[in-house]
Design a protein around this motif. Structure first.
Motif, PDB file in Angstrom:
ATOM      1  N   MET A 170       0.794  -1.199   0.040  1.00  0.00           N
ATOM      2  CA  MET A 170      -0.102  -0.062  -0.187  1.00  0.00           C
ATOM      3  C   MET A 170       1.019   1.170   0.208  1.00  0.00           C
ATOM      4  O   MET A 170       0.743   2.494  -1.078  1.00  0.00           O
ATOM      5  N   LEU A 171       1.854   0.843   0.692  1.00  0.00           N
ATOM      6  CA  LEU A 171       2.916   2.253   0.926  1.00  0.00           C
ATOM      7  C   LEU A 171       3.821   2.670   0.056  1.00  0.00           C
ATOM      8  O   LEU A 171       3.679   3.785  -0.871  1.00  0.00           O
ATOM      9  N   ASP A 172       4.319   1.426  -1.154  1.00  0.00           N
ATOM     10  CA  ASP A 172       5.058   1.285  -2.292  1.00  0.00           C
ATOM     11  C   ASP A 172       3.665   2.450  -3.526  1.00  0.00           C
ATOM     12  O   ASP A 172       4.524   2.684  -4.230  1.00  0.00           O
ATOM     13  N   LEU A 173       2.878   1.393  -3.523  1.00  0.00           N
ATOM     14  CA  LEU A 173       1.797   1.719  -4.604  1.00  0.00           C
ATOM     15  C   LEU A 173       1.633   3.002  -3.965  1.00  0.00           C
ATOM     16  O   LEU A 173       1.507   4.393  -5.940  1.00  0.00           O
ATOM     17  N   SER A 174       1.323   3.548  -3.254  1.00  0.00           N
ATOM     18  CA  SER A 174       0.395   5.055  -3.143  1.00  0.00           C
ATOM     19  C   SER A 174       1.504   6.171  -3.222  1.00  0.00           C
ATOM     20  O   SER A 174       0.751   7.475  -3.902  1.00  0.00           O
TER      21      SER A 174
ATOM     22  N   ARG B 125      -0.103   9.596  -2.637  1.00  0.00           N
ATOM     23  CA  ARG B 125      -1.110  10.172  -1.520  1.00  0.00           C
ATOM     24  C   ARG B 125      -0.251   9.409   0.106  1.00  0.00           C
ATOM     25  O   ARG B 125       0.070   8.440   0.166  1.00  0.00           O
ATOM     26  N   GLU B 126      -0.927   9.696   1.066  1.00  0.00           N
ATOM     27  CA  GLU B 126      -0.384   9.740   2.419  1.00  0.00           C
ATOM     28  C   GLU B 126      -2.149   8.582   2.730  1.00  0.00           C
ATOM     29  O   GLU B 126      -2.647   8.883   2.375  1.00  0.00           O
ATOM     30  N   ILE B 127      -1.191   7.249   3.554  1.00  0.00           N
ATOM     31  CA  ILE B 127      -2.226   6.387   3.755  1.00  0.00           C
ATOM     32  C   ILE B 127      -3.287   7.380   4.175  1.00  0.00           C
ATOM     33  O   ILE B 127      -4.380   7.241   4.813  1.00  0.00           O
ATOM     34  N   GLY B 128      -2.169   7.982   5.630  1.00  0.00           N
ATOM     35  CA  GLY B 128      -3.721   8.852   6.283  1.00  0.00           C
ATOM     36  C   GLY B 128      -4.985   9.024   5.752  1.00  0.00           C
ATOM     37  O   GLY B 128      -5.910   9.822   6.146  1.00  0.00           O
ATOM     38  N   ASN B 129      -4.849   9.861   4.921  1.00  0.00           N
ATOM     39  CA  ASN B 129      -6.136  10.517   4.050  1.00  0.00           C
ATOM     40  C   ASN B 129      -6.852   9.608   2.609  1.00  0.00           C
ATOM     41  O   ASN B 129      -7.955  10.125   2.156  1.00  0.00           O
ATOM     42  N   LEU B 130      -5.979   8.317   2.805  1.00  0.00           N
ATOM     43  CA  LEU B 130      -6.980   7.486   2.208  1.00  0.00           C
ATOM     44  C   LEU B 130      -8.126   6.162   2.609  1.00  0.00           C
ATOM     45  O   LEU B 130      -7.819   6.018   4.340  1.00  0.00           O
ATOM     46  N   VAL B 131      -8.987   6.215   1.800  1.00  0.00           N
ATOM     47  CA  VAL B 131      -9.774   4.980   2.508  1.00  0.00           C
ATOM     48  C   VAL B 131      -9.330   3.590   2.168  1.00  0.00           C
ATOM     49  O   VAL B 131      -9.041   3.438   0.503  1.00  0.00           O
ATOM     50  N   ILE B 132      -9.722   2.626   3.077  1.00  0.00           N
ATOM     51  CA  ILE B 132      -9.248   1.404   2.678  1.00  0.00           C
ATOM     52  C   ILE B 132      -9.744   0.423   3.077  1.00  0.00           C
ATOM     53  O   ILE B 132     -10.937   0.439   3.536  1.00  0.00           O
ATOM     54  N   GLY B 133     -10.471  -0.739   1.554  1.00  0.00           N
ATOM     55  CA  GLY B 133     -10.685  -1.572   1.986  1.00  0.00           C
ATOM     56  C   GLY B 133     -10.545  -3.556   1.740  1.00  0.00           C
ATOM     57  O   GLY B 133      -9.665  -3.405   1.029  1.00  0.00           O
ATOM     58  N   LEU B 134     -11.458  -3.636   2.652  1.00  0.00           N
ATOM     59  CA  LEU B 134     -10.393  -4.892   3.033  1.00  0.00           C
ATOM     60  C   LEU B 134     -11.751  -6.002   2.496  1.00  0.00           C
ATOM     61  O   LEU B 134     -13.104  -6.155   3.246  1.00  0.00           O
ATOM     62  N   TYR B 135     -11.560  -6.914   1.382  1.00  0.00           N
ATOM     63  CA  TYR B 135     -11.954  -8.439   1.463  1.00  0.00           C
ATOM     64  C   TYR B 135     -12.322  -9.297   1.654  1.00  0.00           C
ATOM     65  O   TYR B 135     -11.103 -10.060   1.728  1.00  0.00           O
ATOM     66  N   GLY B 136     -12.816  -8.936   3.129  1.00  0.00           N
ATOM     67  CA  GLY B 136     -12.351 -10.559   3.614  1.00  0.00           C
ATOM     68  C   GLY B 136     -11.857  -9.862   5.238  1.00  0.00           C
ATOM     69  O   GLY B 136     -10.704  -9.628   5.182  1.00  0.00           O
ATOM     70  N   PHE B 137     -12.437 -10.278   6.019  1.00  0.00           N
ATOM     71  CA  PHE B 137     -12.235 -10.044   7.272  1.00  0.00           C
ATOM     72  C   PHE B 137     -11.269 -11.293   8.589  1.00  0.00           C
ATOM     73  O   PHE B 137     -12.115 -10.422   9.489  1.00  0.00           O
ATOM     74  N   GLY B 138     -10.379 -11.666   7.924  1.00  0.00           N
ATOM     75  CA  GLY B 138     -10.467 -13.437   8.760  1.00  0.00           C
ATOM     76  C   GLY B 138      -8.406 -12.338   9.808  1.00  0.00           C
ATOM     77  O   GLY B 138      -9.208 -11.564   9.753  1.00  0.00           O
TER      78      GLY B 138
ATOM     79  N   GLN C  65      -5.819  -3.202  11.628  1.00  0.00           N
ATOM     80  CA  GLN C  65      -5.449  -2.824  12.918  1.00  0.00           C
ATOM     81  C   GLN C  65      -3.808  -1.658  12.417  1.00  0.00           C
ATOM     82  O   GLN C  65      -3.769  -0.946  13.381  1.00  0.00           O
ATOM     83  N   ARG C  66      -3.229  -2.262  11.826  1.00  0.00           N
ATOM     84  CA  ARG C  66      -1.830  -1.209  11.841  1.00  0.00           C
ATOM     85  C   ARG C  66      -2.838   0.288  10.911  1.00  0.00           C
ATOM     86  O   ARG C  66      -1.538   1.003  11.126  1.00  0.00           O
ATOM     87  N   LEU C  67      -3.312  -0.202   9.880  1.00  0.00           N
ATOM     88  CA  LEU C  67      -3.745   0.797   8.952  1.00  0.00           C
ATOM     89  C   LEU C  67      -4.740   2.251  10.778  1.00  0.00           C
ATOM     90  O   LEU C  67      -3.874   3.671  10.223  1.00  0.00           O
ATOM     91  N   ILE C  68      -5.263   1.776  11.431  1.00  0.00           N
ATOM     92  CA  ILE C  68      -5.483   2.459  12.315  1.00  0.00           C
ATOM     93  C   ILE C  68      -4.915   2.996  13.449  1.00  0.00           C
ATOM     94  O   ILE C  68      -4.679   4.618  13.311  1.00  0.00           O
ATOM     95  N   ASN C  69      -4.175   1.770  13.954  1.00  0.00           N
ATOM     96  CA  ASN C  69      -3.193   2.462  15.047  1.00  0.00           C
ATOM     97  C   ASN C  69      -1.902   3.190  14.782  1.00  0.00           C
ATOM     98  O   ASN C  69      -0.827   3.963  15.056  1.00  0.00           O
ATOM     99  N   GLY C  70      -1.296   2.855  13.386  1.00  0.00           N
ATOM    100  CA  GLY C  70      -0.455   3.480  12.338  1.00  0.00           C
ATOM    101  C   GLY C  70      -0.433   4.837  11.627  1.00  0.00           C
ATOM    102  O   GLY C  70       0.760   5.432  11.316  1.00  0.00           O
ATOM    103  N   PHE C  71      -1.028   4.765  10.979  1.00  0.00           N
ATOM    104  CA  PHE C  71      -1.759   6.051  10.115  1.00  0.00           C
ATOM    105  C   PHE C  71      -2.558   6.954  10.139  1.00  0.00           C
ATOM    106  O   PHE C  71      -2.525   7.811   9.738  1.00  0.00           O
ATOM    107  N   GLY C  72      -4.031   6.546  11.185  1.00  0.00           N
ATOM    108  CA  GLY C  72      -5.136   7.394  11.075  1.00  0.00           C
ATOM    109  C   GLY C  72      -6.048   6.696   9.760  1.00  0.00           C
ATOM    110  O   GLY C  72      -6.861   7.863   9.626  1.00  0.00           O
TER     111      GLY C  72
END
Length: 326
Positions: free
Chosen positions: A118-122, A151-164, A172-179
């Motif tokens: 995500m970081l690399d491509l954004s 683009r900065e990860i903290g300003n993006l909307v991330i969608g997860l297909y599957g939540f296991g 957790q990493r996206l919320i706690n690390g990048f907001g």
């Protein structure tokens, strides 16, 4: 062999700490097979090696019905995989042989990979590195600073297909690390403190800047990511594919990337593996391809060893078979 000791055949990768723990439990072991030398044991080789063993621990080798029926002393099976697809679970259930597998052993490793992509491509990091190697510093006479702004990860909307287990760790990493703002689609997970559930896959792709795939391949998910869905992600959208290739219609994704209907993708799992160095995916400049290594961290081995050892201890305790470590 010591009196009252048990015998184990181990064909997966293990740590020296795990082997020491087996010795503490009076379990004698033999190491062989894929995890030791990269050579998978055949059915007949597996039967010959495990003939007198009460414990068999595998990763790649098949414990099918024919093999299991040929192991009269078998009492415990360990599988260092997320799902024990190489074991006849029905037979083991009939014979009351416990099967301990290791879901989540590589969940942190895959989650780290997804964040890295995500970081690399954004931020267009690999893209800028390729340009520097192939073309030099300037981009059509312009400063690279202007071309490769991301683009900065903290300003993006991330969608997860599957939540296991993996999806949760990514969130957790996206919320706690990048907001970041995180949504997920998974009909089997009602709610989460780390992400907001959406009602459909279409909605997930419509609202997301980046979509990361974490669903299993079953009848309802195979080929579920098609051209129409990718168009909803849009020309700035990014796809991370590290779960199962067959979630995605291959040609639809290829054309969406080639025509820039989506911006870029990271692909770690392919529809046929291994791929050749001439494979069409390696020719797309907006794709990062990796050789199925999202779950390949050094910590994965210690993780699956811990899970299997806990399973052995539970089995020993329930059977009073052998004393545990002093």
């Amino acid at each position: 062999m010591q009196a009252n000791s048990l015998r184990a055949l181990i064909t997966c990768e293990v740590t020296t700490e795990f082997l020491a723990s087996l010795k503490e439990r009076n379990i004698q072991y033999e190491l062989c097979g894929w995890g030791q030398n990269g050579m998978t044991l055949s059915d007949s080789e597996l039967v010959a090696k495990a003939q007198n063993c009460e414990i068999v621990i595998v990763e790649i080798e098949e414990l099918n019905r024919k093999v299991l029926e040929s192991l009269p002393n078998l009492k415990f099976v360990g599988v260092s995989r997320g799902t024990p697809v190489n074991v006849d679970l029905g037979f083991c259930d009939q014979q009351k042989i416990p099967v301990v597998h290791t879901p989540g052993r590589n969940a942190d490793s895959v989650a780290d990979y997804c964040l890295a992509m995500m970081l690399d491509l954004s931020r267009k990091l690999t893209s800028s590195s390729r340009h520097l190697s192939n073309e030099g510093w300037l981009f059509d006479g312009k400063l690279p600073y202007l071309e490769f702004r991301g683009r900065e990860i903290g300003n993006l909307v991330i969608g997860l297909y599957g939540f296991g287990q993996i999806g949760v760790r990514v969130a957790q990493r996206l919320i706690n690390g990048f907001g970041a703002t995180v949504y997920y689609f998974d009909p089997f997970v009602e709610s989460s403190s780390y992400a907001t559930k959406v009602s459909s896959l279409e909605e997930l792709f419509e609202i997301s800047d980046i979509v990361s795939l974490h669903a299993p391949v079953v009848s309802g998910t195979e080929n579920s990511v098609d051209r129409a869905l990718l168009k909803k992600l849009g020309p700035e959208g990014i796809l991370i594919s590290s779960a199962r290739a067959k979630l995605v219609v291959e040609e639809d994704l290829y054309q969406a990337l080639k025509t820039r209907e989506i911006a870029s993708a990271a692909i770690d799992v392919f529809w046929s593996e291994p791929i050749e160095k001439t494979d069409k995916w390696l020719g797309l400049p907006n794709v990062i391809c990796t050789p199925h290594i999202a779950g390949a961290s050094l910590d994965v081995v210690s993780n699956h060893c811990e899970t299997i050892l806990n399973g052995i201890d539970k089995w020993l305790s329930s059977n009073n078979t052998v004393k545990g470590p002093a």
